[in-house]
Design a protein around this motif. Structure first.
Motif, mmCIF file in Angstrom:
data_model
loop_
_atom_site.group_PDB
_atom_site.id
_atom_site.type_symbol
_atom_site.label_atom_id
_atom_site.label_comp_id
_atom_site.label_asym_id
_atom_site.label_seq_id
_atom_site.Cartn_x
_atom_site.Cartn_y
_atom_site.Cartn_z
ATOM 1 N N GLY A 135 25.356 -89.926 -82.774
ATOM 2 C CA GLY A 135 25.171 -89.659 -81.001
ATOM 3 C C GLY A 135 26.537 -88.821 -80.566
ATOM 4 O O GLY A 135 27.712 -88.682 -81.710
ATOM 5 N N PHE A 136 26.677 -88.346 -79.332
ATOM 6 C CA PHE A 136 28.338 -87.952 -78.909
ATOM 7 C C PHE A 136 27.920 -88.883 -78.003
ATOM 8 O O PHE A 136 27.819 -88.985 -77.182
ATOM 9 N N ALA A 137 29.116 -88.757 -77.408
ATOM 10 C CA ALA A 137 30.077 -89.245 -76.340
ATOM 11 C C ALA A 137 30.924 -88.079 -75.577
ATOM 12 O O ALA A 137 32.088 -87.680 -76.068
ATOM 13 N N ILE A 138 31.171 -87.759 -74.079
ATOM 14 C CA ILE A 138 32.245 -86.965 -73.842
ATOM 15 C C ILE A 138 33.027 -87.610 -73.017
ATOM 16 O O ILE A 138 33.017 -88.866 -72.802
ATOM 17 N N GLN A 139 34.333 -87.070 -73.977
ATOM 18 C CA GLN A 139 35.408 -88.165 -73.245
ATOM 19 C C GLN A 139 36.086 -87.834 -71.824
ATOM 20 O O GLN A 139 36.594 -87.127 -71.606
ATOM 21 N N SER A 140 35.724 -88.305 -70.818
ATOM 22 C CA SER A 140 36.302 -88.437 -69.847
ATOM 23 C C SER A 140 35.537 -89.603 -68.565
ATOM 24 O O SER A 140 34.234 -90.469 -69.417
ATOM 25 N N PRO A 141 35.982 -89.519 -67.406
ATOM 26 C CA PRO A 141 35.803 -90.446 -67.238
ATOM 27 C C PRO A 141 34.305 -91.260 -66.370
ATOM 28 O O PRO A 141 34.082 -91.834 -66.033
ATOM 29 N N LYS A 142 34.179 -89.659 -66.031
ATOM 30 C CA LYS A 142 32.483 -89.600 -66.001
ATOM 31 C C LYS A 142 31.660 -89.618 -67.032
ATOM 32 O O LYS A 142 30.500 -89.306 -66.445
ATOM 33 N N ALA A 143 31.948 -90.488 -67.935
ATOM 34 C CA ALA A 143 31.075 -89.969 -68.825
ATOM 35 C C ALA A 143 29.138 -90.614 -69.019
ATOM 36 O O ALA A 143 28.192 -89.916 -69.400
ATOM 37 N N LEU A 144 29.727 -91.389 -67.802
ATOM 38 C CA LEU A 144 28.137 -91.617 -67.561
ATOM 39 C C LEU A 144 27.355 -91.270 -66.739
ATOM 40 O O LEU A 144 26.130 -91.079 -67.057
ATOM 41 N N TYR B 233 27.681 -88.224 -66.300
ATOM 42 C CA TYR B 233 26.902 -86.896 -67.750
ATOM 43 C C TYR B 233 26.153 -86.938 -68.249
ATOM 44 O O TYR B 233 25.136 -86.114 -68.618
ATOM 45 N N LYS B 234 26.277 -88.382 -69.235
ATOM 46 C CA LYS B 234 24.811 -88.916 -69.404
ATOM 47 C C LYS B 234 23.900 -88.589 -69.103
ATOM 48 O O LYS B 234 22.814 -88.703 -69.448
ATOM 49 N N THR B 235 23.907 -88.629 -67.652
ATOM 50 C CA THR B 235 22.540 -89.071 -66.747
ATOM 51 C C THR B 235 22.138 -87.895 -66.263
ATOM 52 O O THR B 235 21.375 -87.519 -66.474
ATOM 53 N N LEU B 236 23.580 -86.815 -65.909
ATOM 54 C CA LEU B 236 22.851 -85.377 -65.839
ATOM 55 C C LEU B 236 22.173 -84.787 -67.031
ATOM 56 O O LEU B 236 20.833 -84.068 -67.010
ATOM 57 N N ILE B 237 22.760 -85.013 -67.954
ATOM 58 C CA ILE B 237 22.046 -84.631 -69.407
ATOM 59 C C ILE B 237 20.619 -85.659 -68.992
ATOM 60 O O ILE B 237 19.520 -84.219 -70.167
ATOM 61 N N THR B 238 20.349 -86.923 -69.222
ATOM 62 C CA THR B 238 18.774 -86.735 -69.301
ATOM 63 C C THR B 238 18.250 -85.905 -67.773
ATOM 64 O O THR B 238 16.713 -85.911 -68.351
ATOM 65 N N GLN B 239 18.776 -86.026 -67.098
ATOM 66 C CA GLN B 239 17.615 -85.465 -65.463
ATOM 67 C C GLN B 239 17.628 -83.729 -65.895
ATOM 68 O O GLN B 239 16.329 -83.854 -65.658
ATOM 69 N N GLU B 240 18.783 -83.468 -66.539
ATOM 70 C CA GLU B 240 18.230 -82.153 -66.337
ATOM 71 C C GLU B 240 17.361 -81.513 -67.442
ATOM 72 O O GLU B 240 16.410 -80.687 -67.182
ATOM 73 N N MET B 241 17.806 -82.376 -68.688
ATOM 74 C CA MET B 241 16.834 -82.274 -70.561
ATOM 75 C C MET B 241 14.724 -82.803 -69.601
ATOM 76 O O MET B 241 14.630 -81.778 -70.547
#
Length: 696
Positions: free
Chosen positions: A615-624, A626-634
């Protein structure tokens, strides 16, 4: 009033090319079927409808030479082919049959036609409700008014409606009176249609056995024969029913679905589920809110390889958690499913014990030479509870030290009784141990991964029955850590338990501890052990395991046969394919490519987990977000995806490359957000819930 039977057939089958001309007994399969259909009392005319493509020239010649009528029409637009054929024959009623059902039973067809004639139907079939099937697969038939073909040919637009002729009849827009017919008596489900070589073998064996005695044998003779020969019956039961139709539904979705989200049947059912099931389902990690609240498909109708079909027939590629790590060989592996089908056909349960549990125990002990005995359950939580009970019985002590996630049972959640944060980093922050007896407070002591000093302190102040831990979860053990835990347990007479329910068989052929050369006293396996079928194992040294006889550990359904049968076949396939090497290589490649994407777009990411559970984690205060955005767009692009991927054998390069291309575009969006664009404006639905946090 003319009742016309149209048999649909072509030579260009993708799974078994030219199958309709392959011999069954002394004649081609299609002639075998047509000659049986001649005995129908309620049919006035019988026509083979094939295509006008040159690939079907031989088929048309064989059938016409045998004295049967042939109509030729469009190769792809089968609905138009049927319409033109019915119009030419001036039919009033049409019976649709397919050329992959060589054992068609005239008596069943007559029964269906009579029910249609006696009722007020536009369309009636014995194969449209898969939960109410009354005959084996291969005795399918549909009856409808011929004029419906004219309407459908004009109105039907979707690929499935043109290729499979009748789906439009059952659509809400058609407004027809249609129904599912159940023959009486209801016969058991077997598979006697022909889509692949295994199907052909089964049908040939049936014909060879029954035709010499009665050339007009029917469904009951077939069922009786398969009842008496369960190994033959199981040979093709793992084949997906109506796979071609499912592919057409996927094409429907691709044709009509733009890159915007709309609610499907899955979300509607999820709302219903939460009214009748606390939390909506049985597993927190599968809740829709963990992925994409209000939009996650939530439910599947079929799964094969790394592909999942939702309730709307949409095909999705699973680049996510693959059943929560259960299907290392891929969904619906034919050999494993075949072994399970053979078990079902032979009987799953009886007063006597299944021999497979002995064979599986021997197999697991052989893979782990330090172990001498095994017990089985059907879930990871059960296996963990079994291990704790045995360890406490063997040592006469109560307290255990833990490092990892070990299920939902009271013994484990009791760690949250002693303070407000015992499990906070293991599970969800603020988890309340409601319903766990307060008397268990202090019986479980947590320590952090790679912190041998913490464990030494716990052991110095408590008489420990066991140390239970995962060998590795997010990051590998420091040099000497596992060895230090082993030495401490030896020195103090503590049972060392490795929970390998998740890590087992991912990086070695067995427990991950084999890689590090540290032997526990007990270990548990689950997840991948049965490739999607429920089976978990607790193995251990004889001196510890025999303590199970001094307490009571027993459950009826731990004795069923499917679980160990699936596990034995799964282990066989794993060993042959060296699956642990392949899924590890896939995970490492994904990790490398994720990093390339991040570097290209100027994003900072960290990696976690075993390579096969990467797995990977985006280092950002908006990480969650961005995770949701990945799921939505994919999801819009046809993928179940987030920030982790549990590798399986079906994750081949031809699957991974398009996935990475799609993810590239999403990473570009995230880079725009990091540069100032509002991620909240891009999100069409609420942010997903946070996942587990652990001490390891």
């Amino acid at each position: 009033m003319t009742t016309l039977a149209i048999v649909q057939a072509r030579s260009s089958s993708s799974r078994l090319p030219g199958k309709v001309l392959l011999p069954i007994g002394a004649k081609p399969m299609i002639l075998h079927q047509l000659e049986r259909l001649r005995r129908c009392r309620r049919l006035d005319r019988l026509v083979l409808a094939t295509s006008d493509h040159s690939s079907d020239d031989t088929l048309a010649d064989v059938v016409s030479t045998a004295g049967f009528s042939v109509f030729r029409g469009d190769l792809q637009d089968v609905l138009e082919r049927f319409r033109a054929c019915a119009a030419l024959e001036q039919a009033s009623t049409v019976v649709r049959l397919t050329g992959d059902c060589p054992l068609s039973d005239p008596a069943l067809i007559d029964e269906l036609v009579e029910a249609f004639a006696e009722g007020d139907w536009d369309y009636l079939a014995n194969c449209v409700d898969e939960q109410q099937l009354s005959v084996p697969d291969g005795f399918d038939a549909e009856v409808f008014r011929a004029e419906m073909l004219e309407r459908a040919a004009s109105a039907a637009q979707l690929p499935s409606e043109r290729e499979h002729v009748t789906p439009w009849f059952r659509s809400s827009g058609a407004g027809l009176r249609w129904g599912h017919f159940r023959h009486q008596p209801v016969r058991p489900y077997y598979r006697v249609t022909v889509d692949d070589p295994a199907d052909l073998q089964v049908v040939r064996a049936i014909v060879a056995a029954l035709e010499p005695q009665d050339p007009a044998f029917g469904v009951d003779a077939v069922v009786t024969y398969l009842d008496q020969h369960p190994e033959l019956a199981a040979r093709n039961l793992a084949t997906m029913r109506n796979e071609g139709f499912m592919k057409s539904l996927a094409e429907d979705s691709a044709q009509v679905q733009p890159l915007v989200m709309s609610e499907g049947q899955g979300q509607e059912l999820w709302r219903r589920a939460k009214r009748v099931i606390p939390g909506g389902n049985m597993l927190l990690s599968k809740r829709a809110e963990m992925f994409l609240p209000e939009q996650w498909p939530a439910y599947f109708s079929r799964a094969k390889g790394c592909r999942v079909w939702d309730l709307d027939g949409r095909e999705l590629i699973d680049m996510s958690i693959m059943g929560i790590g259960t299907n290392l060989l891929g969904y619906g592996h034919p050999e494993v499913d075949g072994a399970v089908a053979a078990t079902v056909a032979a009987g799953n349960m009886s007063t006597l014990n299944c021999p497979e549990e002995v064979w599986l125990a021997e197999r697991l002990v052989a893979l782990h030479p330090w172990a001498e005995m095994a017990r089985f359950a059907r879930s990871g939580g059960e296996a963990n509870a079994i291990a704790i009970r045995i360890a406490r019985a063997a040592t006469g002590r109560d307290t255990v030290a833990i490092c990892g996630y070990h299920g939902w049972h009271d013994w484990y959640l009791a760690t949250n009784l002693q303070n407000d944060s015992g499990l906070e980093e293991h599970l969800l922050p603020g988890l309340e141990p409601n319903g766990v007896p307060r008397a268990l407070a202090g019986t479980v002591q947590p320590f952090s991964f790679n912190r041998l000093d913490q464990l030494e302190s716990i052991a110095a102040s408590h008489q420990l029955a066991a140390v239970k831990m995962e060998v590795q979860r997010t990051s590998p053990p420091d040099p000497g850590f596992l060895e230090g835990v082993r030495e401490l347990c030896n020195r103090r007479g503590i049972v060392l338990i490795f929970d390998e329910c998740t890590s087992g068989f991912r990086e070695t052929f067995g427990g991950l501890h084999l890689k590090y050369g540290v032997e526990p006293d007990m270990a548990m396996f689950g997840k991948a052990l049965g490739n999607g079928y429920a089976i978990t194992a607790t193995i251990g040294r004889r001196a510890v395991m025999e303590a199970a006889q001094s307490t009571f550990i027993s459950s009826t359904f731990w004795t069923e046969r499917i679980g160990p049968s699936a596990a034995l076949k799964t282990l066989e396939v794993m060993e042959r394919e060296r699956s642990w090497e392949r899924v590890t290589a896939t995970g490492l490649e994904l990790r490398r490519r994720w990093q390339e994407l991040a570097d290209r777009h100027g994003l900072s990411i960290t990696h976690n987990g075993l390579p096969a559970l990467t797995g990977f984690a985006i280092q950002s205060p908006k990480a969650l977000e961005y995770k949701t955005l990945i799921t939505q767009e994919m999801l819009k692009r046809g993928y179940l995806a987030s920030t982790s991927c549990y590798s399986c054998l079906a994750h081949t390069p031809d699957v991974i490359e398009p996935y990475l291309e799609a993810l590239d575009g999403v990473f570009a969006l995230i880079a725009e957000c990091e540069a100032g664009r509002s991620v909240e404006e891009l999100l069409e639905w609420p942010v997903c819930h946070g996942g587990f946090r652990r001490l390891n």
